[in-house]
Design a protein around this motif. Sequence first.
Motif, PDB file in Angstrom:
ATOM      1  N   PRO A 222       0.813  -1.229   0.000  1.00 33.23           N
ATOM      2  CA  PRO A 222       0.000   0.000   0.000  1.00 33.23           C
ATOM      3  C   PRO A 222       0.842   1.274   0.000  1.00 33.23           C
ATOM      4  N   TRP A 223       1.966   1.252   0.731  1.00 29.23           N
ATOM      5  CA  TRP A 223       2.808   2.446   0.788  1.00 29.23           C
ATOM      6  C   TRP A 223       3.508   2.685  -0.539  1.00 29.23           C
ATOM      7  N   ALA A 224       3.939   1.618  -1.200  1.00 30.62           N
ATOM      8  CA  ALA A 224       4.577   1.762  -2.511  1.00 30.62           C
ATOM      9  C   ALA A 224       3.580   2.295  -3.535  1.00 30.62           C
ATOM     10  N   LEU A 225       2.367   1.757  -3.517  1.00 35.18           N
ATOM     11  CA  LEU A 225       1.341   2.202  -4.459  1.00 35.18           C
ATOM     12  C   LEU A 225       0.920   3.643  -4.182  1.00 35.18           C
ATOM     13  N   GLU A 226       0.844   4.001  -2.907  1.00 35.90           N
ATOM     14  CA  GLU A 226       0.463   5.373  -2.565  1.00 35.90           C
ATOM     15  C   GLU A 226       1.501   6.371  -3.074  1.00 35.90           C
ATOM     16  N   TRP A 227       2.787   6.020  -2.946  1.00 36.03           N
ATOM     17  CA  TRP A 227       3.838   6.900  -3.443  1.00 36.03           C
ATOM     18  C   TRP A 227       3.768   7.031  -4.965  1.00 36.03           C
ATOM     19  N   GLN A 228       3.569   5.908  -5.646  1.00 39.08           N
ATOM     20  CA  GLN A 228       3.494   5.956  -7.104  1.00 39.08           C
ATOM     21  C   GLN A 228       2.314   6.821  -7.556  1.00 39.08           C
ATOM     22  N   ALA A 229       1.171   6.640  -6.914  1.00 41.23           N
ATOM     23  CA  ALA A 229      -0.005   7.440  -7.269  1.00 41.23           C
ATOM     24  C   ALA A 229       0.237   8.914  -6.970  1.00 41.23           C
ATOM     25  N   GLY A 230       0.876   9.194  -5.838  1.00 42.83           N
ATOM     26  CA  GLY A 230       1.162  10.584  -5.489  1.00 42.83           C
ATOM     27  C   GLY A 230       2.127  11.231  -6.456  1.00 42.83           C
ATOM     28  N   THR A 231       3.115  10.456  -6.905  1.00 41.43           N
ATOM     29  CA  THR A 231       4.067  10.970  -7.892  1.00 41.43           C
ATOM     30  C   THR A 231       3.364  11.339  -9.192  1.00 41.43           C
ATOM     31  N   ARG A 232       2.507  10.440  -9.668  1.00 38.65           N
ATOM     32  CA  ARG A 232       1.774  10.733 -10.908  1.00 38.65           C
ATOM     33  C   ARG A 232       0.886  11.960 -10.740  1.00 38.65           C
ATOM     34  N   ALA A 233       0.304  12.121  -9.560  1.00 40.65           N
ATOM     35  CA  ALA A 233      -0.550  13.281  -9.320  1.00 40.65           C
ATOM     36  C   ALA A 233       0.264  14.575  -9.361  1.00 40.65           C
ATOM     37  N   LEU A 234       1.460  14.556  -8.790  1.00 45.63           N
ATOM     38  CA  LEU A 234       2.320  15.740  -8.838  1.00 45.63           C
ATOM     39  C   LEU A 234       2.729  16.071 -10.266  1.00 45.63           C
ATOM     40  N   LEU A 235       3.096  15.036 -11.016  1.00 46.43           N
ATOM     41  CA  LEU A 235       3.484  15.259 -12.409  1.00 46.43           C
ATOM     42  C   LEU A 235       2.311  15.805 -13.217  1.00 46.43           C
ATOM     43  N   ALA A 236       1.130  15.261 -12.975  1.00 47.12           N
ATOM     44  CA  ALA A 236      -0.055  15.752 -13.678  1.00 47.12           C
ATOM     45  C   ALA A 236      -0.330  17.206 -13.318  1.00 47.12           C
ATOM     46  N   ARG A 237      -0.115  17.549 -12.059  1.00 48.70           N
ATOM     47  CA  ARG A 237      -0.342  18.934 -11.619  1.00 48.70           C
ATOM     48  C   ARG A 237       0.584  19.905 -12.352  1.00 48.70           C
ATOM     49  N   VAL A 238       1.848  19.500 -12.520  1.00 54.01           N
ATOM     50  CA  VAL A 238       2.809  20.346 -13.228  1.00 54.01           C
ATOM     51  C   VAL A 238       2.425  20.477 -14.704  1.00 54.01           C
ATOM     52  N   LEU A 239       2.098  19.361 -15.342  1.00 54.65           N
ATOM     53  CA  LEU A 239       1.724  19.408 -16.751  1.00 54.65           C
ATOM     54  C   LEU A 239       0.443  20.195 -16.962  1.00 54.65           C
ATOM     55  N   ARG A 240      -0.507  20.015 -16.066  1.00 54.92           N
ATOM     56  CA  ARG A 240      -1.769  20.737 -16.202  1.00 54.92           C
ATOM     57  C   ARG A 240      -1.561  22.240 -16.019  1.00 54.92           C
ATOM     58  N   GLY A 241      -0.668  22.608 -15.090  1.00 53.92           N
ATOM     59  CA  GLY A 241      -0.363  24.024 -14.898  1.00 53.92           C
ATOM     60  C   GLY A 241       0.220  24.637 -16.151  1.00 53.92           C
ATOM     61  N   ALA A 242       1.135  23.911 -16.817  1.00 51.63           N
ATOM     62  CA  ALA A 242       1.709  24.407 -18.069  1.00 51.63           C
ATOM     63  C   ALA A 242       0.643  24.501 -19.152  1.00 51.63           C
ATOM     64  N   GLN A 243      -0.254  23.543 -19.171  1.00 48.70           N
ATOM     65  CA  GLN A 243      -1.332  23.535 -20.162  1.00 48.70           C
ATOM     66  C   GLN A 243      -2.262  24.727 -19.958  1.00 48.70           C
ATOM     67  N   GLU A 244      -2.605  25.014 -18.716  1.00 48.01           N
ATOM     68  CA  GLU A 244      -3.515  26.129 -18.428  1.00 48.01           C
ATOM     69  C   GLU A 244      -2.903  27.477 -18.781  1.00 48.01           C
ATOM     70  N   GLU A 245      -1.566  27.552 -18.751  1.00 47.94           N
ATOM     71  CA  GLU A 245      -0.888  28.797 -19.107  1.00 47.94           C
ATOM     72  C   GLU A 245      -0.641  28.906 -20.608  1.00 47.94           C
ATOM     73  N   GLY A 246      -1.032  27.895 -21.362  1.00 50.45           N
ATOM     74  CA  GLY A 246      -0.800  27.913 -22.799  1.00 50.45           C
ATOM     75  C   GLY A 246       0.544  27.361 -23.204  1.00 50.45           C
ATOM     76  N   GLY A 247       1.278  26.802 -22.259  1.00 54.81           N
ATOM     77  CA  GLY A 247       2.588  26.257 -22.567  1.00 54.81           C
ATOM     78  C   GLY A 247       2.530  24.878 -23.196  1.00 54.81           C
ATOM     79  N   LEU A 248       1.408  24.203 -23.049  1.00 58.90           N
ATOM     80  CA  LEU A 248       1.197  22.898 -23.668  1.00 58.90           C
ATOM     81  C   LEU A 248      -0.164  22.913 -24.350  1.00 58.90           C
ATOM     82  N   PRO A 249      -0.318  22.173 -25.431  1.00 57.23           N
ATOM     83  CA  PRO A 249      -1.577  22.216 -26.184  1.00 57.23           C
ATOM     84  C   PRO A 249      -2.754  21.667 -25.373  1.00 57.23           C
ATOM     85  N   ASP A 250      -3.945  22.213 -25.636  1.00 62.84           N
ATOM     86  CA  ASP A 250      -5.158  21.754 -24.956  1.00 62.84           C
ATOM     87  C   ASP A 250      -5.441  20.291 -25.241  1.00 62.84           C
ATOM     88  N   SER A 251      -4.966  19.805 -26.370  1.00 64.56           N
ATOM     89  CA  SER A 251      -5.229  18.424 -26.765  1.00 64.56           C
ATOM     90  C   SER A 251      -4.371  17.405 -26.007  1.00 64.56           C
TER      91      SER A 251
END
Length: 214
Positions: free
Chosen positions: A128-157
């Motif tokens: 459970p702890w390994a899976l929680e870390w992996q899920a949390g990592t993906r969530a952080l990465l998604a947050r960074v990518l989504r932030g760039a997308q919202e600023e127009g730095g990455l395509p909406d698609s």
Amino acid sequence: MPKIVDPLTRRRAVADAVLRVVGREGVEGASLRNVAEEAGLAIGSVRHYFSDHDETIIFAMRELIGRLEGRLHGHIERLLSPAAGRQRRTQVEEFLAEFLPLDEPRREEAVLWQAFTTAARTRPELRPWALEWQAGTRALLARVLRGAQEEGGLPDSLDVESESLRLSVLLDGINLQAVLEPDLLTPDVQLELLRRHLQTLQDASWKRAVGPAE
């Protein structure tokens, strides 16, 4: 007067001993006897603070996760701050570089995490702890990518969830091979692989949003 020992301080000292043993011998080598010897304690003293061997391993694993999270969230706060401005691209690279074994402390962390995740395959109490870390990592990465997308730095698609998974897999792969073959995957090579991947996500709008890399 008998010396008063803070229980949390002692538990963390034992966790440090667990991590040192795991780094040298893997999770299976972190027996109570070995951990007690590493910590300079009697086995009875270790058992006073932990109910069993599994609890010592889980506590040490959580301590490692806490250290990693603390460093990563500091980067996230700076990265997503409006003040980041033209420094954002550089800060994205700095944030992602925290996942890579670019120096000895991060290499030690990578070795430890690989030991724990390998053990989690056959030890249900760790999974459970390994899976929680992996899920949390993906969530952080998604947050960074989504932030760039919202600023127009990455395509909406851009499929943020899919790309965050792909980036997570890349970082895990670099970690694994860099630990096994440090002479092949030097820090410079690791960073170059990361930058090439980021380049596949970038377009002219990213460059307009964050400007040239510092």
